[in-house]
Design a protein around this motif. Structure first.
Motif, short mmCIF file in Angstrom:
data_model
loop_
_atom_site.label_atom_id
_atom_site.label_comp_id
_atom_site.label_asym_id
_atom_site.label_seq_id
_atom_site.Cartn_x
_atom_site.Cartn_y
_atom_site.Cartn_z
N MET A 46 94.29 -9.28 100.54
CA MET A 46 95.01 -10.38 99.89
C MET A 46 94.99 -10.25 98.37
O MET A 46 95.97 -10.57 97.70
CB MET A 46 94.42 -11.72 100.33
CG MET A 46 94.57 -12.02 101.81
SD MET A 46 96.24 -11.70 102.48
CE MET A 46 97.25 -12.75 101.43
N GLY A 47 93.89 -9.76 97.82
CA GLY A 47 93.83 -9.54 96.38
C GLY A 47 94.85 -8.51 95.93
O GLY A 47 95.57 -8.70 94.95
N ALA A 48 94.92 -7.39 96.67
CA ALA A 48 95.86 -6.33 96.31
C ALA A 48 97.30 -6.79 96.48
O ALA A 48 98.17 -6.48 95.65
CB ALA A 48 95.60 -5.10 97.17
N ALA A 49 97.58 -7.54 97.55
CA ALA A 49 98.94 -8.03 97.78
C ALA A 49 99.37 -8.99 96.68
O ALA A 49 100.52 -8.98 96.24
CB ALA A 49 99.02 -8.72 99.14
N THR A 50 98.44 -9.80 96.21
CA THR A 50 98.76 -10.75 95.14
C THR A 50 99.03 -10.02 93.83
O THR A 50 99.94 -10.38 93.08
CB THR A 50 97.61 -11.76 94.97
OG1 THR A 50 97.37 -12.42 96.22
CG2 THR A 50 97.96 -12.81 93.93
N VAL B 219 100.86 -13.71 107.73
CA VAL B 219 101.68 -12.55 108.08
C VAL B 219 100.89 -11.26 107.93
O VAL B 219 100.99 -10.35 108.77
CB VAL B 219 102.94 -12.50 107.20
CG1 VAL B 219 103.74 -11.23 107.45
CG2 VAL B 219 103.82 -13.73 107.45
N LEU B 220 100.07 -11.19 106.89
CA LEU B 220 99.40 -9.92 106.55
C LEU B 220 98.12 -9.68 107.33
O LEU B 220 97.71 -8.52 107.49
CB LEU B 220 99.10 -9.90 105.05
CG LEU B 220 100.31 -9.96 104.12
CD1 LEU B 220 99.86 -9.94 102.67
CD2 LEU B 220 101.26 -8.82 104.40
N LEU C 57 94.29 -18.95 96.40
CA LEU C 57 95.25 -19.66 97.23
C LEU C 57 95.92 -18.75 98.24
O LEU C 57 96.34 -19.21 99.31
CB LEU C 57 96.31 -20.33 96.35
CG LEU C 57 95.79 -21.45 95.43
CD1 LEU C 57 96.93 -22.00 94.57
CD2 LEU C 57 95.17 -22.58 96.24
N SER C 58 96.01 -17.46 97.94
CA SER C 58 96.64 -16.53 98.88
C SER C 58 95.88 -16.43 100.20
O SER C 58 96.43 -15.97 101.21
CB SER C 58 96.76 -15.14 98.26
OG SER C 58 95.51 -14.46 98.23
N THR C 59 94.63 -16.84 100.22
CA THR C 59 93.79 -16.68 101.41
C THR C 59 93.81 -17.90 102.34
O THR C 59 93.32 -17.81 103.47
CB THR C 59 92.32 -16.42 101.02
OG1 THR C 59 91.77 -17.59 100.39
CG2 THR C 59 92.21 -15.23 100.07
N TYR C 60 94.36 -19.02 101.87
CA TYR C 60 94.12 -20.26 102.60
C TYR C 60 94.96 -20.48 103.85
O TYR C 60 94.63 -21.32 104.68
CB TYR C 60 94.23 -21.46 101.65
CG TYR C 60 92.88 -21.81 101.08
CD1 TYR C 60 92.02 -22.67 101.75
CD2 TYR C 60 92.42 -21.23 99.92
CE1 TYR C 60 90.76 -22.96 101.27
CE2 TYR C 60 91.16 -21.50 99.42
CZ TYR C 60 90.34 -22.37 100.10
OH TYR C 60 89.08 -22.64 99.62
N GLY C 61 96.05 -19.73 104.03
CA GLY C 61 96.78 -19.86 105.27
C GLY C 61 95.90 -19.52 106.47
O GLY C 61 95.77 -20.29 107.43
N VAL C 62 95.28 -18.36 106.41
CA VAL C 62 94.39 -17.92 107.49
C VAL C 62 93.07 -18.69 107.47
O VAL C 62 92.53 -19.01 108.53
CB VAL C 62 94.16 -16.39 107.39
CG1 VAL C 62 92.97 -15.96 108.23
CG2 VAL C 62 95.40 -15.65 107.85
N LYS C 63 92.55 -18.96 106.29
CA LYS C 63 91.31 -19.75 106.21
C LYS C 63 91.43 -21.04 107.01
O LYS C 63 90.57 -21.39 107.81
CB LYS C 63 90.99 -20.09 104.75
CG LYS C 63 90.12 -19.11 104.01
CD LYS C 63 89.82 -19.65 102.62
CE LYS C 63 88.92 -18.74 101.82
NZ LYS C 63 87.53 -18.75 102.29
N ASP D 206 105.73 -18.20 96.68
CA ASP D 206 105.83 -16.80 96.27
C ASP D 206 104.55 -16.01 96.51
O ASP D 206 104.53 -14.79 96.31
CB ASP D 206 106.20 -16.71 94.79
CG ASP D 206 107.62 -17.18 94.51
OD1 ASP D 206 108.45 -17.11 95.44
OD2 ASP D 206 107.90 -17.62 93.39
N LEU D 207 103.50 -16.68 96.92
CA LEU D 207 102.25 -15.98 97.19
C LEU D 207 102.37 -15.14 98.46
O LEU D 207 103.10 -15.50 99.39
CB LEU D 207 101.11 -16.99 97.39
CG LEU D 207 100.62 -17.74 96.15
CD1 LEU D 207 99.73 -18.90 96.55
CD2 LEU D 207 99.88 -16.80 95.21
#
Length: 277
Positions: A228-232, A58-59, A137-143, A52-53
């Protein structure tokens, strides 16, 4: 009752098929769990399921390429922070780099106008820890996809926190998880205490800029972290547990305004550090 040979073979085949499906499911679950290098993002379980994150893949696009105008902007932003090293603003970046508690809560107490701690505002204090996991955790896909090298490694320098450099060397720079947390916290805090919204937004912005000052992140890492902070935060608005905690935190903060405040000395020092840039 004994089974026939055909029945035994059929049961064996079914069992193998079931095991194969389980193995496939486990593999898929493993793929859904990104490698998380920074232990700060494991302090407490978050509100949101991983699925759900918001998806940074994508972003966000890729980090700036070599010899690009975007990378030149990053280098220029880094150069503007060099005069701040070993100043009061550098010292503030040192404390901003600490996402452990209670320091993480102290970092926003002056902007909130209320001491955020486990005694006076326990619901808000716990919320910060849970949200930290979601933001990080929302950042780790791209990280993990790009594993961008951090500026202090590229320039063979030290950061403002030598104790964190071993982790940072193996943790992708883009986007900034610290910034995602700082900006996300600021947005939620402004919901809780709208009278202090501008001070909280300003503190959230500067929390991210501390990562550039610290030489731990590039400016584009910080910019992407804010996204990513705002999207979360937007995604959290649909979570009933978060909304219940948000309501309780508003009551806590309202009551706390008449009680224990951050010291005027520490808040004056913070304000001076932020204005001296």
């Amino acid at each position: 009752m004994s089974m026939t040979g055909t029945a035994v073979r059929a049961a064996h085949v079914s069992l193998l098929a079931l095991l194969a499906l389980c193995g496939q499911a486990l593999a898929q679950a493993g793929e859904a769990q990104p490698k998380v290098t920074d232990p700060h993002f494991k302090i407490a379980p978050g509100y949101l399921k991983r699925s759900d994150l918001p998806d940074s893949l994508v972003l966000l696009g890729a980090p700036p390429a070599a010899d690009s105008a975007a990378l030149a902007r990053d280098e220029e932003a880094r150069k503007t922070t060099i005069p701040l090293r070993n100043t009061a603003r550098w010292k503030l970046a040192i404390t901003d780099a600490d996402l452990a508690f209670p320091q993480a809560a102290d970092n926003f107490s002056c902007a909130m106008g209320v001491r955020i701690d486990g005694q006076q505002t326990p619901r808000l204090y716990a919320m910060m820890q849970k949200m930290l996991s979601d933001f990080g955790l929302s950042t780790y896909g791209v990280k993990n996809k790009y594993n961008r090298v951090r500026p202090f490694v590229v320039h063979n320098e030290a950061t403002c926190r030598a104790d964190q450099e071993a982790i940072l060397r193996n943790d992708g720079s883009y986007p900034s998880g610290h910034t995602a947390a700082g900006w996300g916290w600021a947005l939620v805090f402004a919901q809780i205490n709208p009278e202090r919204a501008d001070a909280l937004f300003k503190r959230g912005i500067e929390f991210g800029q501390s990562r550039v000052i610290c030489d731990a992140h590039w400016q584009s890492d910080v910019d992407a972290g804010r996204i990513m902070g705002a999207a979360t935060v937007a995604r959290l608005q649909t979570d009933p547990t978060f909304l219940a905690d948000l309501k309780a935190a508003k009551v806590e903060v309202k009551a706390a305004k008449a009680k224990r405040l951050p010291s005027t000395a520490e808040c004056a020092a913070e304000a001076a550090a932020l204005s001296a840039q």
